[in-house]
Design an enzyme around this catalytic site. Sequence first.
Site, PDB file in Angstrom:
ATOM      1  N   LYS A 149       0.822  -1.210   0.000  1.00 52.73           N
ATOM      2  CA  LYS A 149       0.000   0.000   0.000  1.00 52.73           C
ATOM      3  C   LYS A 149       0.855   1.259   0.000  1.00 52.73           C
ATOM      4  CE  LYS A 149      -4.345  -1.700   1.885  1.00 52.73           C
ATOM      5  NZ  LYS A 149      -5.355  -1.551   2.919  1.00 52.73           N
TER       6      LYS A 149
ATOM      7  N   LYS B  73      -4.608 -11.436  -7.152  1.00 53.08           N
ATOM      8  CA  LYS B  73      -5.706 -11.712  -6.231  1.00 53.08           C
ATOM      9  C   LYS B  73      -6.900 -10.819  -6.578  1.00 53.08           C
ATOM     10  CE  LYS B  73      -5.705  -9.733  -2.259  1.00 53.08           C
ATOM     11  NZ  LYS B  73      -5.497  -9.178  -0.933  1.00 53.08           N
TER      12      LYS B  73
ATOM     13  N   LYS C 140     -10.817  -5.177  -4.827  1.00 51.08           N
ATOM     14  CA  LYS C 140     -11.625  -4.030  -5.225  1.00 51.08           C
ATOM     15  C   LYS C 140     -10.767  -2.969  -5.896  1.00 51.08           C
ATOM     16  CE  LYS C 140     -13.464  -4.716  -1.173  1.00 51.08           C
ATOM     17  NZ  LYS C 140     -14.245  -4.785   0.079  1.00 51.08           N
TER      18      LYS C 140
HETATM   19  P1  AMP Z   1     -11.041  -6.771   2.664  1.00 50.39           P
HETATM   20  O1  AMP Z   1     -11.993  -6.474   1.580  1.00 50.39           O
HETATM   21  O2  AMP Z   1      -9.606  -6.597   2.240  1.00 50.39           O
HETATM   22  O3  AMP Z   1     -11.374  -6.105   3.939  1.00 50.39           O
HETATM   23  O4  AMP Z   1     -11.173  -8.337   2.943  1.00 50.39           O
HETATM   24  C1  AMP Z   1     -12.225  -8.897   3.686  1.00 50.39           C
HETATM   25  C2  AMP Z   1     -12.002 -10.397   3.822  1.00 50.39           C
HETATM   26  O5  AMP Z   1     -12.009 -11.020   2.540  1.00 50.39           O
HETATM   27  C3  AMP Z   1     -10.644 -10.733   4.454  1.00 50.39           C
HETATM   28  O6  AMP Z   1     -10.835 -11.831   5.322  1.00 50.39           O
HETATM   29  C4  AMP Z   1      -9.790 -11.120   3.292  1.00 50.39           C
HETATM   30  O7  AMP Z   1      -8.777 -12.032   3.656  1.00 50.39           O
HETATM   31  C5  AMP Z   1     -10.790 -11.770   2.366  1.00 50.39           C
HETATM   32  N1  AMP Z   1     -10.389 -11.621   0.954  1.00 50.39           N
HETATM   33  C6  AMP Z   1     -10.199 -10.471   0.275  1.00 50.39           C
HETATM   34  N2  AMP Z   1      -9.838 -10.701  -1.002  1.00 50.39           N
HETATM   35  C7  AMP Z   1      -9.792 -12.055  -1.144  1.00 50.39           C
HETATM   36  C8  AMP Z   1      -9.498 -12.936  -2.235  1.00 50.39           C
HETATM   37  N3  AMP Z   1      -9.184 -12.476  -3.449  1.00 50.39           N
HETATM   38  N4  AMP Z   1      -9.548 -14.272  -2.005  1.00 50.39           N
HETATM   39  C9  AMP Z   1      -9.888 -14.757  -0.778  1.00 50.39           C
HETATM   40  N5  AMP Z   1     -10.178 -13.978   0.277  1.00 50.39           N
HETATM   41  C10 AMP Z   1     -10.145 -12.639   0.112  1.00 50.39           C
END
Ligand code: AMP
Length: 327
Positions: free
Chosen positions: A114, A194, A197
């Site tokens: 980041k 990965k 968003k």
């Molecule tokens: P975030 O949107 O970064 O707050 O992620 C929320 C949850 O989704 C966290 O537990 C992340 O580890 C999981 N997560 C986010 N992106 C992925 C992905 N591409 N594959 C699997 N888990 C994800």
Amino acid sequence: MSKRKRILSGIQPSGTIHIGNYFGAVENWVRLMADYDCFFTIVDLHAITVTYDPALLPQRVWDAALDNMAAGLDPEKCTIFVQSHVPEHTELCWLLTCVTPLGELGRMTQFKEKSERERENVTTGLLNYPILMAADVLIYKADAVPVGEDQTQHLEFTREVARRFNGRFGDYFPEPAVLIGRGARVMGLDGMSKMSKSLDNFIGIGEEPEAIWEKLRPAKTDEARKRRSDPGNPDRCNIFSYHKLVTPEAGLREIVAGCTGATIGCIDCKKIFHRNLMKVLDPIRERRRSLAEHPDRVRDALAEGARKARLAARETLDGAKKLMGLL
Ligand code: AMP
Ligand code: TRP
């Protein structure tokens, strides 16, 4: 009386939740509600550690609440709340900041990624992000934290924070286990990174079926398969990794046979995936629509969630302050 084990997890309010979030984490949260005392938080204080638009944040928090409730988080069975509504998190964060050596923070992968992207605006908030996350978890004395694989480093850090606190002030915080969801690391539609968003390579759980199809049609498959008559290799195809999330065993076997035997083309394979995915997403989209028509339900759930979370958080915070010698 047997006390149920406790879990906590968090999600950033950064637009719609995508199928990576869903299969990596949220689907698991929904399942775990039956057996654990669950806390789920929308981490708006983490969202402000990078450049953001304050005018858009309220809508994003709202969307995250709607998405998560539509995906199955039931306020009758779990505590769902907005992180900044429970100020005890930031207070514990300060206490934990005072037991965290500086060196470790700069080594976190997410910080490195980041800060590379932010360049002009690398704040101390971004550096301290993992301490706030540790506070989110430890303030509920969570036994386990269900997340996707990308969060394991932050949770190892959380365990170290707990160990360091316990070593210095007395045994107080449990070291939480990590529970990884079925889709530990769902790749983006580009098949390269990965699903995320910020990379615009995602399928949102509330998107219309036609919009999802428009994203799937050009999505990467096995690059070695140039013509429909070429046999493909499912293990090298990103769409096949998606199939594993929604397609039953028998269906998977047919896809493998059809792909390797060149009887199913990539477009057909995507159509089958689309159909199976929509079986999961249609009811979520429907629930989201109905929740959007009853915003009071969401508002009430968040208010009640914050009230319950504060009770639990206050108790832990008071104990930690006492151990640290704060009157
Ligand atoms: P975030 O949107 O970064 O707050 O992620 C929320 C949850 O989704 C966290 O537990 C992340 O580890 C999981 N997560 C986010 N992106 C992925 C992905 N591409 N594959 C699997 N888990 C994800
Ligand atoms: N850092 C997590 C993410 O980006 C979100 C988060 C914040 C979290 N606090 C948490 C996850 C506590 C689990 C537990 O996905």
